[in-house]
Design a protein around this motif. Structure first.
Motif, PDB file in Angstrom:
ATOM      1  N   ASN A 577      11.233  10.116  42.953  1.00 25.74           N
ATOM      2  CA  ASN A 577      12.220  10.909  42.227  1.00 25.74           C
ATOM      3  C   ASN A 577      12.542  12.129  43.070  1.00 25.74           C
ATOM      4  O   ASN A 577      11.729  12.583  43.867  1.00 25.74           O
ATOM      5  CB  ASN A 577      11.642  11.341  40.874  1.00 25.74           C
ATOM      6  CG  ASN A 577      12.650  12.108  40.022  1.00 25.74           C
ATOM      7  OD1 ASN A 577      13.846  12.087  40.286  1.00 25.74           O
ATOM      8  ND2 ASN A 577      12.173  12.775  38.997  1.00 25.74           N
ATOM      9  N   SER A 593      16.521  15.651  36.681  1.00 23.35           N
ATOM     10  CA  SER A 593      16.444  14.470  37.562  1.00 23.35           C
ATOM     11  C   SER A 593      17.739  13.673  37.481  1.00 23.35           C
ATOM     12  O   SER A 593      18.563  13.903  36.592  1.00 23.35           O
ATOM     13  CB  SER A 593      15.273  13.573  37.143  1.00 23.35           C
ATOM     14  OG  SER A 593      14.051  14.268  37.207  1.00 23.35           O
ATOM     15  N   GLN A 597      17.108   7.992  36.342  1.00 22.87           N
ATOM     16  CA  GLN A 597      15.665   8.188  36.448  1.00 22.87           C
ATOM     17  C   GLN A 597      14.994   8.297  35.082  1.00 22.87           C
ATOM     18  O   GLN A 597      13.775   8.440  35.010  1.00 22.87           O
ATOM     19  CB  GLN A 597      15.369   9.477  37.236  1.00 22.87           C
ATOM     20  CG  GLN A 597      15.288   9.297  38.726  1.00 22.87           C
ATOM     21  CD  GLN A 597      13.917   8.804  39.151  1.00 22.87           C
ATOM     22  OE1 GLN A 597      13.055   8.533  38.345  1.00 22.87           O
ATOM     23  NE2 GLN A 597      13.730   8.672  40.446  1.00 22.87           N
ATOM     24  N   CYS A 601      11.208   7.764  35.764  1.00 24.66           N
ATOM     25  CA  CYS A 601      10.499   9.028  35.922  1.00 24.66           C
ATOM     26  C   CYS A 601       9.536   9.255  34.758  1.00 24.66           C
ATOM     27  O   CYS A 601       8.403   9.726  34.949  1.00 24.66           O
ATOM     28  CB  CYS A 601      11.503  10.180  36.024  1.00 24.66           C
ATOM     29  SG  CYS A 601      10.737  11.778  36.315  1.00 24.66           S
TER      30      CYS A 601
END
Length: 882
Positions: A577, A593, A597, A601
């Protein structure tokens, strides 16, 4: 009678494939269609249980056993290779536009070629080559782009004339063709036998195979797979692999912890004929006519021809077993347009006697790419499914990558485009999937120019400002189900023209985006960037800081109010990421982010953060609308709205502060724009979004404010040499390879994930370098545009591919970003890439077979941006996160 003949023929081939099969497998094959008693009971436990005995399941079993894992059980509800694999057309084609799919197909081809020799099972492998036909110039351009990728990978491929195509296949009518692509190493196989060969090899390596065994559900405890419940008892296991084909969705939803696998089956038709009067040669190339929506291969002296019609029929698998799916009905009315297309392409077939119209199930996914990887909610639950009618082409390579993933913790190549975690739960709506697959199946043949968008399943996730922006001429694209603005059509423009503009050349939106970019540089623009993934991490003590220091490469122990650009790296130092983290308080952090993601993530953090009730991770993506104010007058707009000084002395770069804007308070303002231009991003609680937007637009009128979209953002970030996760950056790219060493604090006083790999790179050098290319002899108005994936040549030799590109309205040139490798001329081995190696080369970018000279840079053009250098130098470290 014809159907009975086909099934009988398949059964005969099945048994003939391997006389020792009965002795080798742990379940006994029956000659009837009903289940018989099972002579061998299921084991009570295993390391891995694989559900599905088609090409994907047997490939995973084969590769896991090759890598040394032996305690594996493969379960099949019917008979091996009796599902979609049995009816597969058997075409192994490497001509794929997505790089990872091309690599999978290439590996599959090589694997199948030697499989018969390895196992003794005849696979029917015949190298015939393939012809992809082009009826239009745009189609030919798309084929030339694919051909460029194939050639640099060492796969023979050439663009040929219609007359050359006729010489390779004398039945083709070439009157409407403008060219073709010939791939001589493509092949044909007997799909079921390939699957049986893989199963045979796996069985020899210790894999237990049980047929007529149905999996009812997978048990999960504390987020990890613990076992599998079947109609013959329970098996305890550490890993489960869902290779259930069109049943993968239902199986994923059968447990207490649902695993969302977004795929849906459609009926897929193909025609089988009796042999021609003069039987076709077995070496005749397969013909793919995408403009005619058909494919044609030889089959026992006759032909097999199918296609992807414009009006597909979704298939409902709920409550239906394998035997029922095998008995799908013929539908000649439905197949009619494809038959007409076949006879137009090969008029000589008109008198051919038809044996059967086969109707078989094929699974399709929301974005036409297969699904693989580990579930974000259940550790040890892996998936390989949704092959989009390319199961035999991808099966070998996909099984290899998934086996590597399970054994090593990661595959040997970047498979993010195929990762299950690219989807969220929203794509698992049955209604969404039914509508999307009806669009996806025709798209298999439709011409896909750059920047095309899906039309179904839209307006699903929207910003509170959607209607307001739409009324002002917004044109939309979708990312992770979220609607985002491409650009705004000014009043008086021909909307229909713009919406239907499909070209590989200069697009109709060129001047519109140019005006938005100009406004970003000279006045102020507003871009709605609400789709960004937003997490809050907090704790009662120092747990949040300590955990984030370990998981991120930069130093997050900064004063409250500071924003840090950092990478979330894996053990190899690659980017899992790329994000910005603001320290809201001593014990609270706000993380921004990329849009796609959200699932990946979250899973990465949940799996690595300590199990501590005093540590909280919250997804707040839906709580905040994000407005990006870009441009030199952004400071004036925000100063007047907040009654607070916003100059660099009072509000330095990479700073975050909670403020009031208009009547609304609690607005998180960050001095960052993700473009290198001055400005701010406002994270606004959604109930205030419309008010703040209206206030900003009203106040900004005197400063020349206007709306802008992501196309302008892309142009700005690329000309400033900003990398973008998911396109430029991936799990195989480290900060050292893309010039972001300053975002890594190797000496921050504590270990972090990936540190060892980065220290090694710092000492030994890197094997690829992120480089900026400015096209020199390229005519923006007349020449084909670069988009991404174009081969890069240095001194006439291939050294890498572009990862993204855009027209720079400042430089008045196209800018491409990409990675340069240093391959040894004799061995092909990768060597260290130095600054001198980059700077001393002469470069060309290959766009659909035509090479354009390019100037390579390792840093952005400082002279052009000198007047703003001081203001921007800190932010130039930032990444654009689309």
């Amino acid at each position: 009678a014809a159907g009975m003949f086909l099934r009988l023929l398949s059964d005969i081939q099945w048994r003939a494939a391997n006389p020792k099969w009965r002795r080798m497998t742990s379940s006994q094959r029956s000659t009837s269609t009903t289940a018989e008693p099972h002579p061998v009971s299921l084991p009570a436990q295993a390391q891995v249980v694989i559900c599905g005995g088609g090409i994907t399941g047997t490939s995973v079993a084969y590769h896991l056993s090759k890598m040394g894992w032996k305690d594996i059980v493969l379960l099949e509800q019917g008979r091996l290779a009796a599902g979609t694999t049995r009816f597969c057309a058997g075409i192994v084609s490497t001509a794929r536009p997505v790089s990872i799919e091309l690599k999978m197909a290439h590996y599959s081809n090589k694997l199948y070629q030697q499989l018969e020799q390895e196992t003794g099972v005849p696979t029917g492998y015949t190298r015939t080559g393939s012809l992809s036909l082009a009826q239009t110039q745009d189609r030919l351009i798309s084929l030339k782009r694919v051909a460029s990728s194939l050639n640099v990978m060492g796969i023979p491929c050439e663009i040929i004339t219609p007359k050359q195509a006729l010489q390779l296949h004398p039945l083709i009518n070439i009157h409407d063709l403008v060219g073709a692509m010939y791939v001589p190493e493509d092949a044909l196989v007997t799909s079921a036998n390939v699957s049986l060969a893989l199963a045979t090899a796996a069985s020899r390596n210790g894999v237990q195979i049980h047929e007529r065994t149905s999996v009812s559900h997978v048990t999960v405890h504390k987020g990890r797979v613990t076992g599998v419940e079947t109609d013959r008892g329970r098996i305890q296991c550490q890993y489960f692999v869902n290779c259930a084909g069109q049943w993968a969705y239902e199986l994923g939803h059968s447990g207490e912890e649902p695993v969302h696998i977004p795929l849906h089956a459609c009926e897929h038709f193909y025609l089988l004929t009796h042999p021609l009067a003069e039987p076709l040669s077995s070496s005749l190339p397969t013909v793919v006519d995408p403009d005619g929506r058909i494919y044609v291969r030889n089959w026992q002296g006759g032909i097999l021809s199918g296609g992807f019609e414009k009006n597909p029929k979704p298939l409902f698998t709920e409550g239906r077993n394998q035997l029922e799916i095998q008995n799908l009905q013929e539908d000649w009315d439905h197949f009619g347009p494809l038959l007409s297309s076949l006879l137009r392409r090969m008029p000589g077939l008109e008198a051919l006697q038809i044996l059967q119209l086969v109707n078989c199930p094929e699974s399709f996914t929301p974005d036409m790419r297969c699904i693989m990887g580990e579930s974000p909610t259940a550790r040890g639950y892996f998936v390989l499914a949704g092959m989009n009618s390319a199961g035999i082409s991808y099966g070998g390579g996909a099984g290899k990558y998934l086996a590597e993933w399970m054994v090593n913790g990661y595959p040997s190549d970047n498979v993010w485009p195929l990762d299950l975690k690219r989807f969220g739960t929203l794509q698992s709506s049955r209604t969404f999937l039914r509508h999307r697959v009806m669009e996806v199946m025709p798209l298999m043949c439709d011409l896909k120019v750059p920047r095309w968008d899906f039309q179904t399943g839209r307006q699903l996730r929207t910003s509170p400002l959607y209607d307001r922006l739409d009324a002002q001429g917004a044109r939309w694209m979708e990312k992770h189900g979220f609607e985002r603005v491409k650009y705004f059509v000014p009043p008086g423009k021909d909307l229909l023209d713009l919406d239907h503009s499909k070209t590989f050349y200069k697009p109709d939106w060129f001047d519109i985006v140019g005006a938005e970019v100009k406004c970003c540089k000279e006045a102020v623009c507003v871009i709605d960037m609400s789709s960004f993934t937003k997490f809050e991490i907090s704790s009662t003590g120092d747990q949040a800081l300590e955990s984030l220091q370990y998981l991120f490469s930069n130093d997050l122990d900064v004063p409250v109010g500071h924003v840090v650009h950092t990478g979330m790296l894996n053990e190899k130092g690659g980017y899992e990421n790329d994000c910005s983290i603001a320290r809201l308080s001593k014990r609270s952090f706000f993380m921004i982010s990329p849009t796609d993601q959200q699932v990946h993530c979250w899973a990465w953090l949940k799996n690595r953060l300590p199990d501590d009730s005093n540590l909280t991770l919250e997804d707040v993506t839906w709580k905040y609308t994000a407005l990006n104010l870009i441009g030199p007058r952004a400071v004036d707009v925000l100063s007047e709205l907040s009654y607070a000084p916003m100059t660099a002395e009072h509000f330095p770069s990479l700073f975050c502060k909670e403020m009031s804007v208009g009547y609304a308070n609690g607005i998180r303002v960050m001095s960052i724009t993700h473009t290198g231009e001055p400005g701010f991003v406002l994270y606004i609680p959604i109930e205030y979004a419309l008010h703040v937007y209206n206030e900003v637009m009203n106040m900004g009128q005197k400063y020349g404010i206007r709306n802008a979209g992501y196309y302008a953002l892309r142009s700005l970030r690329i000309e400033k040499f900003f990398a973008f996760w998911g396109q430029d950056l991936d799990a195989f790219t480290t900060p050292m390879e893309c010039g972001r060493e300053f975002q890594v604090k190797l000496e921050k006083g504590m270990e972090f994930v990936g540190q060892e790999a980065l220290l090694e790179q710092k000492q030994n050098g890197v094997y690829k370098r992120f480089t900026m290319f400015i096209l020199e002899d390229h005519d923006t108005d007349m020449d084909l545009w670069p988009w991404w994936g174009e081969p890069i040549f240095r001194n006439g030799r291939y050294v890498g591919k572009t990862t993204s590109s855009a027209y720079s309205y400042t430089l008045e040139r196209h800018v491409c970003l990409g990675f340069v490798h240093n391959f040894d001329e004799k061995t092909g081995e990768e060597l260290v890439v130095t600054t001198d190696f980059i700077n001393q080369g002469e470069y060309e970018i290959d766009i659909a077979g035509q090479r354009f000279q390019a100037k390579a840079k390792l840093y952005p053009f400082s002279s052009l941006f000198a007047q703003r250098r001081r203001k921007d130098e800190v932010e130039l470290s930032g990444y654009q996160r689309e």
